[in-house]
Design a protein around this motif. Sequence first.
Motif, PDB file in Angstrom:
ATOM      1  N   UNK A  20       0.839  -1.190   0.000  1.00 12.52           N
ATOM      2  CA  UNK A  20       0.000   0.000   0.000  1.00 12.52           C
ATOM      3  C   UNK A  20       0.876   1.242   0.000  1.00 12.52           C
ATOM      4  N   UNK A  21       0.780   2.078  -1.024  1.00 10.11           N
ATOM      5  CA  UNK A  21       1.575   3.305  -1.089  1.00 10.11           C
ATOM      6  C   UNK A  21       0.858   4.418  -0.357  1.00 10.11           C
ATOM      7  N   UNK A 174      14.242  -1.384   4.576  1.00  8.91           N
ATOM      8  CA  UNK A 174      12.876  -1.206   4.091  1.00  8.91           C
ATOM      9  C   UNK A 174      11.941  -1.815   5.123  1.00  8.91           C
ATOM     10  N   UNK A 175      10.895  -1.070   5.468  1.00  6.25           N
ATOM     11  CA  UNK A 175      10.035  -1.491   6.588  1.00  6.25           C
ATOM     12  C   UNK A 175       8.586  -1.124   6.296  1.00  6.25           C
ATOM     13  N   UNK A 176       7.687  -1.963   6.808  1.00  6.46           N
ATOM     14  CA  UNK A 176       6.263  -1.638   6.757  1.00  6.46           C
ATOM     15  C   UNK A 176       5.949  -0.663   7.872  1.00  6.46           C
ATOM     16  N   UNK A 177       5.300   0.439   7.516  1.00 11.46           N
ATOM     17  CA  UNK A 177       4.947   1.447   8.493  1.00 11.46           C
ATOM     18  C   UNK A 177       3.470   1.413   8.836  1.00 11.46           C
ATOM     19  N   UNK A 178       3.013   2.338   9.683  1.00 18.17           N
ATOM     20  CA  UNK A 178       1.593   2.404  10.033  1.00 18.17           C
ATOM     21  C   UNK A 178       0.721   2.538   8.799  1.00 18.17           C
ATOM     22  N   UNK A 179      -0.385   1.804   8.772  1.00 15.99           N
ATOM     23  CA  UNK A 179      -1.280   1.852   7.621  1.00 15.99           C
ATOM     24  C   UNK A 179      -0.814   1.027   6.447  1.00 15.99           C
ATOM     25  N   UNK A 180       0.278   0.263   6.626  1.00 14.82           N
ATOM     26  CA  UNK A 180       0.745  -0.601   5.549  1.00 14.82           C
ATOM     27  C   UNK A 180       1.650   0.078   4.545  1.00 14.82           C
ATOM     28  N   UNK A 181       2.029   1.358   4.778  1.00 11.27           N
ATOM     29  CA  UNK A 181       2.900   2.033   3.827  1.00 11.27           C
ATOM     30  C   UNK A 181       4.294   1.434   3.872  1.00 11.27           C
ATOM     31  N   UNK A 182       5.046   1.606   2.806  1.00 14.88           N
ATOM     32  CA  UNK A 182       6.420   1.121   2.795  1.00 14.88           C
ATOM     33  C   UNK A 182       7.356   2.316   2.963  1.00 14.88           C
ATOM     34  N   UNK A 183       8.328   2.150   3.847  1.00 12.26           N
ATOM     35  CA  UNK A 183       9.278   3.210   4.166  1.00 12.26           C
ATOM     36  C   UNK A 183      10.680   2.694   3.892  1.00 12.26           C
ATOM     37  N   UNK A 184      11.608   3.615   3.635  1.00 14.06           N
ATOM     38  CA  UNK A 184      12.998   3.225   3.495  1.00 14.06           C
ATOM     39  C   UNK A 184      13.899   4.297   4.060  1.00 14.06           C
ATOM     40  N   UNK A 185      14.959   3.838   4.722  1.00 16.93           N
ATOM     41  CA  UNK A 185      16.006   4.752   5.157  1.00 16.93           C
ATOM     42  C   UNK A 185      17.346   4.093   4.872  1.00 16.93           C
ATOM     43  N   UNK A 186      18.394   4.895   4.807  1.00 20.50           N
ATOM     44  CA  UNK A 186      19.742   4.402   4.550  1.00 20.50           C
ATOM     45  C   UNK A 186      20.489   4.358   5.874  1.00 20.50           C
ATOM     46  N   UNK A 187      21.130   3.223   6.166  1.00 21.19           N
ATOM     47  CA  UNK A 187      21.832   3.076   7.442  1.00 21.19           C
ATOM     48  C   UNK A 187      23.291   2.702   7.195  1.00 21.19           C
ATOM     49  N   UNK A 188      24.136   3.158   8.078  1.00 20.53           N
ATOM     50  CA  UNK A 188      25.571   2.868   8.034  1.00 20.53           C
ATOM     51  C   UNK A 188      25.828   1.673   8.940  1.00 20.53           C
ATOM     52  N   UNK A 189      26.204   0.524   8.357  1.00 24.31           N
ATOM     53  CA  UNK A 189      26.413  -0.693   9.143  1.00 24.31           C
ATOM     54  C   UNK A 189      27.874  -1.145   9.121  1.00 24.31           C
ATOM     55  N   UNK A 190      28.784  -0.204   8.924  1.00 25.92           N
ATOM     56  CA  UNK A 190      30.198  -0.582   8.961  1.00 25.92           C
ATOM     57  C   UNK A 190      30.558  -1.136  10.336  1.00 25.92           C
ATOM     58  N   UNK A 191      31.262  -2.259  10.386  1.00 24.23           N
ATOM     59  CA  UNK A 191      31.620  -2.867  11.670  1.00 24.23           C
ATOM     60  C   UNK A 191      32.361  -1.871  12.574  1.00 24.23           C
ATOM     61  N   UNK A 192      31.887  -1.776  13.809  1.00 25.81           N
ATOM     62  CA  UNK A 192      32.494  -0.948  14.861  1.00 25.81           C
ATOM     63  C   UNK A 192      32.412   0.547  14.593  1.00 25.81           C
ATOM     64  N   UNK A 193      31.876   0.947  13.450  1.00 25.13           N
ATOM     65  CA  UNK A 193      31.812   2.382  13.134  1.00 25.13           C
ATOM     66  C   UNK A 193      30.394   2.822  12.786  1.00 25.13           C
ATOM     67  N   UNK A 194      29.521   1.855  12.524  1.00 27.03           N
ATOM     68  CA  UNK A 194      28.190   2.184  12.052  1.00 27.03           C
ATOM     69  C   UNK A 194      27.165   2.343  13.162  1.00 27.03           C
ATOM     70  N   UNK A 195      25.905   2.427  12.746  1.00 24.62           N
ATOM     71  CA  UNK A 195      24.795   2.617  13.671  1.00 24.62           C
ATOM     72  C   UNK A 195      24.354   1.276  14.272  1.00 24.62           C
ATOM     73  N   UNK A 196      23.721   1.359  15.427  1.00 21.59           N
ATOM     74  CA  UNK A 196      23.045   0.204  16.018  1.00 21.59           C
ATOM     75  C   UNK A 196      21.559   0.391  15.718  1.00 21.59           C
ATOM     76  N   UNK A 197      21.037  -0.441  14.831  1.00 26.07           N
ATOM     77  CA  UNK A 197      19.672  -0.272  14.329  1.00 26.07           C
ATOM     78  C   UNK A 197      18.839  -1.488  14.711  1.00 26.07           C
ATOM     79  N   UNK A 198      17.844  -1.276  15.565  1.00 28.19           N
ATOM     80  CA  UNK A 198      16.951  -2.372  15.946  1.00 28.19           C
ATOM     81  C   UNK A 198      16.073  -2.754  14.763  1.00 28.19           C
ATOM     82  N   UNK A 199      15.816  -4.059  14.611  1.00 28.87           N
ATOM     83  CA  UNK A 199      14.994  -4.548  13.512  1.00 28.87           C
ATOM     84  C   UNK A 199      13.621  -4.969  14.003  1.00 28.87           C
ATOM     85  N   UNK A 200      12.672  -5.012  13.069  1.00 26.97           N
ATOM     86  CA  UNK A 200      11.331  -5.490  13.336  1.00 26.97           C
ATOM     87  C   UNK A 200      10.998  -6.606  12.353  1.00 26.97           C
ATOM     88  N   UNK A 201       9.972  -7.362  12.689  1.00 27.31           N
ATOM     89  CA  UNK A 201       9.535  -8.452  11.820  1.00 27.31           C
ATOM     90  C   UNK A 201       9.223  -7.928  10.418  1.00 27.31           C
TER      91      UNK A 201
END
Length: 241
Positions: A20-21, A174-201
């Motif tokens: 759903x867009x 890429x994640x499902x948001x409220x109302x079924x919309x699709x969202x995307x953000x860019x994350x830095x996952x470089x080892x020891x230098x990147x962000x700590x980003x919690x995931x969802x189902x």
Amino acid sequence: MFDRRQILWTMGAALLAYSTAGCASGQAAPRSQRVERADFNDIAFADWTEAEPEYLLYPGDEIEVATPTATELTRTLRVGPDGRIALPLIGQAMAADRTLAELEYELSSAYASQLVRPVVEVTLKTAGPVKVWVAGEVRTPGVYDLIGDSDAYQAIVQAGDFLPSARSQQVALIRRGPGGVRMMRVVDLRPRRGEVVALRRGDILFVPRSTLGELANFFTQVRNALPIGFNYSINGQYQQF
């Protein structure tokens, strides 16, 4: 071992949850993490928000389907790998990808021809495993069950870690948001230098080789390979594509 098309079908299963867009309300991601619409042509992403969407049932979830006006029909059931449950009098019903309220309504409608007062109450007893999709420049792309409170980099490690060609500082989440919309953000996952980003189902992590422009091709491939119906049963070993 699945072929390339089957892998895309599997990745496509997650995307159906985001079909759903639209736009979501809430705090948007910083501009550096936003996706320029021009980069993705007709692929529409809503503004990022940390707000929790309404819970959708998933294979492996244990639910109670209670019928207060006919208690002998009450059952505790586990949603099957194909997303269905089996109930007396009405047989199989699709439960996966439904909210509790939606499933209550559908089951009440199904019981209408069988019961004088077709009241159904659905309760989530135990949530099944939290699955995430990891694709792109990792050693073993596929679907993974999160272990405990795993973060995004730990999911990458479960997928065999980054390939030398991976652009680990520009991973698409890429994640499902409220109302079924699709969202995307860019994350830095470089080892020891990147962000700590919690995931969802149902989250999707896509690791590009060069630029995030590859994500547009990834979406196009997945959408072109989608089966007509939602099939939860595709699983097993995955090869890189």
